[in-house]
Design a protein around this motif. Structure first.
Motif, PDB file in Angstrom:
ATOM      1  N   THR A  63     -10.158 -16.067   4.306  1.00 39.01           N
ATOM      2  CA  THR A  63     -11.239 -16.082   3.317  1.00 39.01           C
ATOM      3  C   THR A  63     -12.086 -17.333   3.520  1.00 39.01           C
ATOM      4  OG1 THR A  63     -10.085 -17.362   1.622  1.00 39.01           O
ATOM      5  CG2 THR A  63      -9.692 -14.960   1.655  1.00 39.01           C
ATOM      6  N   SER A  64     -13.266 -17.334   2.945  1.00 41.64           N
ATOM      7  CA  SER A  64     -14.140 -18.503   3.027  1.00 41.64           C
ATOM      8  C   SER A  64     -13.593 -19.673   2.212  1.00 41.64           C
ATOM      9  CB  SER A  64     -15.551 -18.144   2.555  1.00 41.64           C
ATOM     10  OG  SER A  64     -15.526 -17.675   1.220  1.00 41.64           O
ATOM     11  N   ALA A  65     -12.634 -19.398   1.317  1.00 39.18           N
ATOM     12  CA  ALA A  65     -12.030 -20.450   0.488  1.00 39.18           C
ATOM     13  C   ALA A  65     -10.870 -21.144   1.203  1.00 39.18           C
ATOM     14  CB  ALA A  65     -11.548 -19.850  -0.829  1.00 39.18           C
ATOM     15  N   GLY A  66     -10.572 -20.736   2.455  1.00 46.89           N
ATOM     16  CA  GLY A  66      -9.483 -21.369   3.202  1.00 46.89           C
ATOM     17  C   GLY A  66      -8.116 -20.752   2.960  1.00 46.89           C
ATOM     18  N   THR A  67      -8.095 -19.614   2.293  1.00 50.24           N
ATOM     19  CA  THR A  67      -6.833 -18.917   2.055  1.00 50.24           C
ATOM     20  C   THR A  67      -6.734 -17.727   3.013  1.00 50.24           C
ATOM     21  OG1 THR A  67      -7.781 -17.434   0.379  1.00 50.24           O
ATOM     22  CG2 THR A  67      -6.879 -19.555  -0.391  1.00 50.24           C
ATOM     23  N   VAL A  68      -5.619 -17.035   2.933  1.00 52.04           N
ATOM     24  CA  VAL A  68      -5.440 -15.775   3.656  1.00 52.04           C
ATOM     25  C   VAL A  68      -5.131 -14.716   2.608  1.00 52.04           C
ATOM     26  CG1 VAL A  68      -3.928 -14.523   5.239  1.00 52.04           C
ATOM     27  CG2 VAL A  68      -4.659 -16.832   5.808  1.00 52.04           C
ATOM     28  N   GLU A  69      -5.789 -13.557   2.721  1.00 52.90           N
ATOM     29  CA  GLU A  69      -5.542 -12.491   1.763  1.00 52.90           C
ATOM     30  C   GLU A  69      -5.340 -11.175   2.485  1.00 52.90           C
ATOM     31  OE1 GLU A  69      -8.898 -12.124  -0.858  1.00 52.90           O
ATOM     32  OE2 GLU A  69     -10.141 -11.181   0.667  1.00 52.90           O
ATOM     33  N   GLY A  70      -4.790 -10.210   1.749  1.00 50.21           N
ATOM     34  CA  GLY A  70      -4.581  -8.901   2.336  1.00 50.21           C
ATOM     35  C   GLY A  70      -3.906  -7.954   1.389  1.00 50.21           C
ATOM     36  N   GLN A  71      -3.420  -6.869   1.979  1.00 47.90           N
ATOM     37  CA  GLN A  71      -2.728  -5.847   1.207  1.00 47.90           C
ATOM     38  C   GLN A  71      -1.543  -5.330   2.019  1.00 47.90           C
ATOM     39  OE1 GLN A  71      -4.306  -1.671   0.313  1.00 47.90           O
ATOM     40  NE2 GLN A  71      -4.699  -2.782  -1.614  1.00 47.90           N
ATOM     41  N   LEU A  72      -0.444  -5.094   1.330  1.00 48.76           N
ATOM     42  CA  LEU A  72       0.776  -4.546   1.923  1.00 48.76           C
ATOM     43  C   LEU A  72       1.047  -3.185   1.323  1.00 48.76           C
ATOM     44  CD1 LEU A  72       3.144  -7.580   1.228  1.00 48.76           C
ATOM     45  CD2 LEU A  72       1.971  -7.095   3.385  1.00 48.76           C
ATOM     46  N   GLN A  73       1.537  -2.259   2.146  1.00 43.74           N
ATOM     47  CA  GLN A  73       1.974  -0.962   1.641  1.00 43.74           C
ATOM     48  C   GLN A  73       3.210  -0.532   2.412  1.00 43.74           C
ATOM     49  OE1 GLN A  73      -1.256   1.859   1.913  1.00 43.74           O
ATOM     50  NE2 GLN A  73      -2.297   0.975   0.142  1.00 43.74           N
ATOM     51  N   GLY A  74       4.156   0.040   1.691  1.00 44.44           N
ATOM     52  CA  GLY A  74       5.358   0.555   2.328  1.00 44.44           C
ATOM     53  C   GLY A  74       6.505   0.659   1.340  1.00 44.44           C
ATOM     54  N   PRO A  75       7.723   0.885   1.857  1.00 40.97           N
ATOM     55  CA  PRO A  75       8.900   0.991   0.985  1.00 40.97           C
ATOM     56  C   PRO A  75       9.105  -0.288   0.167  1.00 40.97           C
ATOM     57  CG  PRO A  75       9.411   1.721   3.215  1.00 40.97           C
ATOM     58  CD  PRO A  75       8.059   1.094   3.267  1.00 40.97           C
ATOM     59  N   ALA A  76       9.480  -0.118  -1.081  1.00 40.43           N
ATOM     60  CA  ALA A  76       9.592  -1.240  -2.018  1.00 40.43           C
ATOM     61  C   ALA A  76      10.450  -2.388  -1.478  1.00 40.43           C
ATOM     62  CB  ALA A  76      10.136  -0.758  -3.351  1.00 40.43           C
ATOM     63  N   THR A  77      11.604  -2.087  -0.893  1.00 46.46           N
ATOM     64  CA  THR A  77      12.479  -3.162  -0.407  1.00 46.46           C
ATOM     65  C   THR A  77      11.814  -3.957   0.707  1.00 46.46           C
ATOM     66  OG1 THR A  77      13.615  -1.629   1.083  1.00 46.46           O
ATOM     67  CG2 THR A  77      14.645  -2.046  -1.049  1.00 46.46           C
ATOM     68  N   LYS A  78      11.052  -3.282   1.559  1.00 49.26           N
ATOM     69  CA  LYS A  78      10.364  -3.961   2.665  1.00 49.26           C
ATOM     70  C   LYS A  78       9.178  -4.772   2.154  1.00 49.26           C
ATOM     71  CE  LYS A  78      13.146  -2.278   5.700  1.00 49.26           C
ATOM     72  NZ  LYS A  78      14.152  -3.111   6.324  1.00 49.26           N
ATOM     73  N   VAL A  79       8.479  -4.248   1.156  1.00 46.06           N
ATOM     74  CA  VAL A  79       7.378  -5.001   0.546  1.00 46.06           C
ATOM     75  C   VAL A  79       7.922  -6.283  -0.074  1.00 46.06           C
ATOM     76  CG1 VAL A  79       5.678  -4.997  -1.340  1.00 46.06           C
ATOM     77  CG2 VAL A  79       5.858  -3.016   0.195  1.00 46.06           C
ATOM     78  N   ARG A  80       9.078  -6.192  -0.761  1.00 47.54           N
ATOM     79  CA  ARG A  80       9.695  -7.388  -1.368  1.00 47.54           C
ATOM     80  C   ARG A  80      10.077  -8.411  -0.292  1.00 47.54           C
ATOM     81  NH1 ARG A  80       7.438  -6.144  -5.526  1.00 47.54           N
ATOM     82  NH2 ARG A  80       8.348  -4.703  -7.003  1.00 47.54           N
ATOM     83  N   GLN A  81      10.616  -7.935   0.835  1.00 45.34           N
ATOM     84  CA  GLN A  81      10.963  -8.851   1.928  1.00 45.34           C
ATOM     85  C   GLN A  81       9.708  -9.551   2.449  1.00 45.34           C
ATOM     86  OE1 GLN A  81      13.210  -5.850   4.339  1.00 45.34           O
ATOM     87  NE2 GLN A  81      14.569  -7.584   4.686  1.00 45.34           N
ATOM     88  N   MET A  82       8.626  -8.816   2.578  1.00 47.01           N
ATOM     89  CA  MET A  82       7.383  -9.402   3.082  1.00 47.01           C
ATOM     90  C   MET A  82       6.801 -10.390   2.073  1.00 47.01           C
ATOM     91  SD  MET A  82       5.490  -9.381   5.751  1.00 47.01           S
ATOM     92  CE  MET A  82       3.851  -9.879   6.264  1.00 47.01           C
ATOM     93  N   GLN A  83       6.902 -10.093   0.810  1.00 44.39           N
ATOM     94  CA  GLN A  83       6.424 -11.031  -0.208  1.00 44.39           C
ATOM     95  C   GLN A  83       7.187 -12.356  -0.102  1.00 44.39           C
ATOM     96  OE1 GLN A  83       6.901  -8.192  -3.550  1.00 44.39           O
ATOM     97  NE2 GLN A  83       4.826  -8.785  -4.139  1.00 44.39           N
ATOM     98  N   GLU A  84       8.480 -12.279   0.074  1.00 41.50           N
ATOM     99  CA  GLU A  84       9.284 -13.496   0.222  1.00 41.50           C
ATOM    100  C   GLU A  84       8.866 -14.257   1.484  1.00 41.50           C
ATOM    101  OE1 GLU A  84      11.936 -16.308  -1.040  1.00 41.50           O
ATOM    102  OE2 GLU A  84      11.177 -14.571  -2.132  1.00 41.50           O
TER     103      GLU A  84
END
Length: 119
Positions: A63-84
């Protein structure tokens, strides 16, 4: 019953059970934004790689603010692992201050074919 037929049949039942139970896991979609030293340190590349490794789809961008953003989609357990992973690991040279998650929702089907770096 012939014992030589029992074990292959049991293996087939276990494989089928795993397939059925894995396919019934709830799918999630969640947006994220990661703050800290996350640009110029291959954060997007590592995020894409980790997402693919976990079998997730979505996207990531700077982003122009110096952060990174996005979206994740998939099985709940895998999304939780990616969030961590986004909160604690990132790329080797990154320094994560925090990761925010928003717009979490259950979905029927994923909306993306793979995990892309968006420019």
């Amino acid at each position: 019953m012939n014992k030589s037929l029992l074990f292959p049949r049991l293996s087939l039942y276990i494989l089928l059970w795993k397939t059925v139970t894995m396919s019934t896991e709830q799918l999630l979609s969640v947006d994220y934004e990661v703050y800290g030293r996350v640009q110029g340190v291959f954060f997007r590349k590592y995020t894409q790689s980790e997402g693919k490794k976990l079998g997730l789809v979505g996207w990531v961008k700077n982003t122009s603010a110096g952060t990174v953003e996005g979206q994740l989609q998939g099985p709940a357990t895998k999304v939780r692992q990616m969030q961590e992973w986004l909160k604690t690991t990132g790329s080797p040279q990154s320094r994560i201050i925090k990761a925010d998650f928003s717009n979490e929702k259950e979905i029927e089907n994923v909306e993306f074919k793979d995990f892309k770096v968006v420019h």
